[in-house]
Motif scaffolding. Structure first.
Motif, PDB file in Angstrom:
ATOM      1  N   TYR A   1       0.841  -1.206   0.000  1.00 51.21           N
ATOM      2  CA  TYR A   1       0.000   0.000   0.000  1.00 51.21           C
ATOM      3  C   TYR A   1       0.874   1.254   0.000  1.00 51.21           C
ATOM      4  CZ  TYR A   1      -3.208   3.473   2.130  1.00 51.21           C
ATOM      5  OH  TYR A   1      -3.951   4.589   2.419  1.00 51.21           O
ATOM      6  N   GLU A   2       1.866   1.289   0.894  1.00 49.00           N
ATOM      7  CA  GLU A   2       2.735   2.456   0.995  1.00 49.00           C
ATOM      8  C   GLU A   2       3.573   2.638  -0.264  1.00 49.00           C
ATOM      9  OE1 GLU A   2       2.613   4.735   3.180  1.00 49.00           O
ATOM     10  OE2 GLU A   2       1.269   3.753   4.623  1.00 49.00           O
TER      11      GLU A   2
ATOM     12  N   HIS B   1       1.445   4.059  -3.061  1.00 45.38           N
ATOM     13  CA  HIS B   1       1.159   5.468  -2.780  1.00 45.38           C
ATOM     14  C   HIS B   1       2.387   6.343  -3.036  1.00 45.38           C
ATOM     15  CE1 HIS B   1      -0.185   9.125  -0.880  1.00 45.38           C
ATOM     16  NE2 HIS B   1       0.761   9.038   0.040  1.00 45.38           N
ATOM     17  N   GLU B   2       3.548   5.920  -2.536  1.00 43.46           N
ATOM     18  CA  GLU B   2       4.738   6.758  -2.596  1.00 43.46           C
ATOM     19  C   GLU B   2       5.445   6.703  -3.955  1.00 43.46           C
ATOM     20  OE1 GLU B   2       7.133   5.566   0.712  1.00 43.46           O
ATOM     21  OE2 GLU B   2       5.613   6.154   2.189  1.00 43.46           O
TER      22      GLU B   2
ATOM     23  N   HIS C   1       2.400   7.435  -6.718  1.00 39.81           N
ATOM     24  CA  HIS C   1       1.603   8.634  -6.432  1.00 39.81           C
ATOM     25  C   HIS C   1       0.097   8.396  -6.550  1.00 39.81           C
ATOM     26  CE1 HIS C   1       5.541  10.448  -6.571  1.00 39.81           C
ATOM     27  NE2 HIS C   1       5.692  10.088  -7.840  1.00 39.81           N
ATOM     28  N   VAL C   2      -0.334   7.204  -6.166  1.00 40.71           N
ATOM     29  CA  VAL C   2      -1.772   6.917  -6.136  1.00 40.71           C
ATOM     30  C   VAL C   2      -2.332   7.526  -4.850  1.00 40.71           C
ATOM     31  CG1 VAL C   2      -3.541   5.116  -6.061  1.00 40.71           C
ATOM     32  CG2 VAL C   2      -1.495   4.800  -7.466  1.00 40.71           C
ATOM     33  N   PRO C   3      -3.324   8.401  -4.935  1.00 36.72           N
ATOM     34  CA  PRO C   3      -3.858   9.033  -3.723  1.00 36.72           C
ATOM     35  C   PRO C   3      -4.501   8.011  -2.783  1.00 36.72           C
ATOM     36  CG  PRO C   3      -5.214   9.560  -5.642  1.00 36.72           C
ATOM     37  CD  PRO C   3      -3.998   8.871  -6.157  1.00 36.72           C
ATOM     38  N   LYS C   4      -4.359   8.253  -1.484  1.00 39.56           N
ATOM     39  CA  LYS C   4      -4.837   7.281  -0.501  1.00 39.56           C
ATOM     40  C   LYS C   4      -6.352   7.107  -0.526  1.00 39.56           C
ATOM     41  CE  LYS C   4      -0.930   7.153   2.636  1.00 39.56           C
ATOM     42  NZ  LYS C   4      -0.442   7.162   4.028  1.00 39.56           N
ATOM     43  N   GLU C   5      -7.068   8.126  -1.004  1.00 38.46           N
ATOM     44  CA  GLU C   5      -8.534   7.996  -1.056  1.00 38.46           C
ATOM     45  C   GLU C   5      -8.997   6.965  -2.079  1.00 38.46           C
ATOM     46  OE1 GLU C   5      -7.490  12.027  -3.047  1.00 38.46           O
ATOM     47  OE2 GLU C   5      -6.863  10.865  -1.292  1.00 38.46           O
TER      48      GLU C   5
ATOM     49  N   LEU D   1      -7.122   4.120  -2.539  1.00 41.26           N
ATOM     50  CA  LEU D   1      -6.326   2.950  -2.174  1.00 41.26           C
ATOM     51  C   LEU D   1      -6.920   2.275  -0.943  1.00 41.26           C
ATOM     52  CD1 LEU D   1      -2.510   3.866  -2.336  1.00 41.26           C
ATOM     53  CD2 LEU D   1      -3.520   1.740  -3.141  1.00 41.26           C
TER      54      LEU D   1
END
Length: 353
Positions: free
Chosen positions: A132-133, A136-137, A140-144, A146
């Motif tokens: 997941y991290e 995201h990092e 650059h997939v936004p957490k909303e 994910l």
């Protein structure tokens, strides 16, 4: 990946999720690769067949779907993207680890496609915290958009059986200390480390069982040569078994060992916990979270001495063993497939429609 009569465990986690979705009343069609064989000719044949099946499904039924769910980002996500572009259906991607840790790093072009698929998806599911991290990092997939949702353990299949009874059914000795590994027989699973750590244990009354598909013939030959040349006794290499039988083997074992060098989530470790079998696993990927808080014994990856110490602790520390079983049961409850499937359905239809 999806199982067939010839390959019972190939993508079994996907089939389990499909069955759970159908039990909740969803209509699910499947287009998948069912042939686990590698080699250039096999790969071209099976992926070509898969692409043709997808094209046929897209043309005949594509308009009827509310959502398309791709397991693995690349190349599966490329096919899922066609449904989204042509018919505006919701596109869900589940990343399992190897698609991000290995596939995306094979070439700049594949990484670019991986990034595009993740960007175009309506929602991305990661099977573990570390994955997941990274999504995201690094992408650059936004957490909303994910979520962390692992495949969940089927507790109707993976349930504890009395150890003595399980061993009797499997014709195993009641007096041996049995260590079990279940997974693909490849170097990245840390099997050479496992054999060498097992070799260090006291010689009497022990057995190591390696159960899984031979994904790398050369590595299997190397592993078997080491076992023979070093006279490592009581090591059995078994072909994959149906899940009900795997659960019985887990109940029969004193410990389940997963010495992976990389691991997206480590569902098989959770399945062992659900059978009340203590787990020794490496401090990588999803195992780092799954086995923490004394739910399992975490050891250092690619470290034979650390692995040996973890395996030996299961045998010698009775109070620790009891705690591992108790905490493992709690972890299995938290990751019950029936609980997690509701989260998947919510991702398919976030407004409850």
């Amino acid at each position: 990946m999806y199982p067939s009569k010839e390959a019972l465990t190939f993508g079994i986690f996907v089939k389990n999720q499909v069955n759970a979705l159908r039990e909740q009343g969803l209509e699910v069609d499947i287009v998948a690769v069912q042939n686990p064989n590698m080699g250039k000719a096999n790969v071209l044949k099976k992926y070509g067949k898969w692409a043709l099946q997808t094209a046929g499904n897209l043309l005949t039924k594509g308009r009827s779907y509310d959502a398309v769910h791709a397991h693995y980002v690349f190349p599966t996500g490329m096919l899922a993207l066609l449904y989204k572009k042509l018919f505006k259906c919701r596109m869900i991607i589940t990343a399992h680890g190897g698609d991000i840790d290995k596939m995306a790093k094979k070439s700049p072009r594949i990484r670019k496609w991986t990034a595009k698929i993740l960007r175009e998806a309506d929602h991305v599911i990661a099977v573990g915290n570390e994955l997941y991290e990274e999504i995201h990092e690094s992408f650059h997939v936004p957490k909303e958009k994910l979520s962390i949702i692992n495949m969940g353990v089927n507790r109707e299949v993976f349930k504890p059986t009395d150890q003595a009874a399980a061993r009797e059914k499997l014709d195993l000795s009641q007096n041996e200390h049995i260590f079990l590994f279940v997974g693909n027989l490849i170097k990245q699973k840390g099997l050479m480390d496992l054999v060498q750590a097992y070799e260090k244990l006291p010689k009497d009354n022990k057995r190591l069982i390696l159960m899984g598909a031979t994904k790398d013939v050369r590595f299997r030959e190397e592993l078997e040569a080491y076992i023979k040349d070093h006279n490592v006794g009581n090591v059995d290499i078994l072909e994959p078994r149906a899940q009900q039988e795997v659960a019985l083997w887990m109940s029969a074992a004193d410990a389940f060992v997963l010495p992976s060098h990389i691991e997206g989530f480590g569902l098989v470790a959770l399945e062992a916990m659900s059978c009340h079998t203590p787990v020794v696993g490496t401090n990588v990927g999803g195992l780092r979270y799954l086995l923490n808080e004394d739910s399992g014994i975490l050891v250092e990856p690619q470290n034979v001495s650390s692995l040996f110490e973890g395996m030996n602790k299961v045998l010698t520390d009775v109070s620790s063993r009891e705690q591992l079983i108790s905490n493992g049961e709690k972890r299995a409850q938290e990751n019950d497939q029936q609980t997690l499937i509701r989260k998947v359905i919510n991702v398919y239809s976030p407004l409850g429609g």
